[in-house]
Design an enzyme around this catalytic site. Sequence first.
Site, PDB file in Angstrom:
ATOM      1  CG  HIS A 305      -2.406   0.978   0.737  1.00  0.00           C
ATOM      2  ND1 HIS A 305      -1.768   2.170   1.262  1.00  0.00           N
ATOM      3  CD2 HIS A 305      -3.337   0.528   0.796  1.00  0.00           C
ATOM      4  CE1 HIS A 305      -3.133   2.332   1.118  1.00  0.00           C
ATOM      5  NE2 HIS A 305      -3.971   1.235   1.116  1.00  0.00           N
ATOM      6  CG  ASP A 362      -8.204  -4.249  -2.214  1.00  0.00           C
ATOM      7  OD1 ASP A 362      -7.901  -3.081  -2.660  1.00  0.00           O
ATOM      8  OD2 ASP A 362      -9.864  -4.126  -2.477  1.00  0.00           O
TER       9      ASP A 362
END
Length: 427
Positions: A305, A362
């Site tokens: 991320h 996700d």
Amino acid sequence: MGDQVKLNAGGAEYDYPVLKGSVGPDVIDIRKLYGQTGMFTFDPGFTSTASCESALTYIDGDEGVLLHRGYPIGQLAENSSFMEVSYLLLNGELPSKDELEKFQLTISRHTMLHEQLATFYRGFRRDAHPMAIMCGVVGALSAFYHDSTDISDPEHRKISSHRLIAKMPTIAAMAFKYAVGQPFIYPDNKLSYTGNFLRMTFGVPAEEYEVIPAVEKAMDRIFILHADHEQNASTSTVRLAGSSGANPFACIAAGIACLWGPAHGGANEAALNMLKEIGTPDKIPHYIERAKDKNDPFRLMGFGHRVYKNYDPRATVMQKTVREVFEAMKVTDPLFETALRLEEIALSDPYFVEKKLFPNVDFYSGIILSAIGFPTTMFTVLFALARTVGWVAQWNEMISDPGQKIGRPRQLYTGPTHRDYLPLEQR
Ligand code: SDX
């Protein structure tokens, strides 16, 4: 005089003010930099750039903290509802009982689509990716709702915001129905926002559809986890589109298009496809090596991320929700074991530890959505459905800012300098 930083450029010294937020890194206000130094800053990907001031969502990537208007995502996921979080993001405070009921009633009154839009769907191929349909249909809303596209009118902004939040479940469910060849199901406003969506997606005219409370709660929690996330790529797209004065429907369609990318919202679909490709835990080491190989474009989808350099707090809630949905649906999925094992192996591998690559929102969501019955092509559609309230709240915050200007970045030009045209016969 507040804090300042000094810059030595071209033999001169310049002072730039340091601005402080309520929490998080200070920022250097460089709005006068080009005018004073004739130089730009250079920050592709905006890794060190604050594009705006916002009071909506705060992320501390090192601590794995996510706050919506100050409330931690874990507490909201545990105690709140997507409608309540939507109200919070739009209005800044948690609603009273009456405020929540009024908001839910308002949203429910906008759940239906103009009937002509059903014809719009019929122009797509049946095998069109649902995200392509979302881009098209949401953009087309501006052809139907001319009565709420004057962005200078706060009432228009409010109505179009409510229309977008209310209609996304209907549009998403219709995209699914169109793909599977079943008739569209109209909203039933006796149901909750999320229950209504589940019925429009999985219900059929031939029989009653019973919403399973545990699935409704899990789906609602998934919507909460996806509601907003600071200035991510798709939110920045919505803000940039909105800065030109484009109508909100066109701006949200731009956000949907950006979210579709596998590096962003498309990662949930890519992560489940990756787990299917890996298959069983014994294949994991091979894929870990591929993810580490600079010559191999393969990446662990659902890992890493830009901001979180610690565990994504949403992934923690997501992993817990997998077990709840399995129990409610009385199903299991061997891919969950593969995912847990993959996480365990990756988080003990120096490559992932050094690069601070943890599972993100996700990584587990696809397993839950698959267990509920969604095909992988619908995963990013669900992300877009939930993120619409964040996009709309960020768009409203930008448009309401009296200092708002059109976004227009500059560049470092490395192309050819001036040269004269050469006629064809001389080339
Ligand atoms: C979302 O911004 C948001 O808030 C987004 C989001 C939201 O709610 O809006 O949180 C939703 O988009 C979550 C992210 C979903 N994407 C994925 O899961 C796709 C896989 N992840 C990567 O593509 C990547 O981690 C990004 C795009 C998410 C972040 O990329 P960055 O910050 O630009 O970092 P990078 O690509 O520069 O990677 C840093 C290093 C690189 O190695 P080096 O060049 O330094 O040697 O880490 C490596 C990368 O190669 N790396 C990975 C990896 N992610 C980064 N290596 C293997 N597998 C990965 N998943």
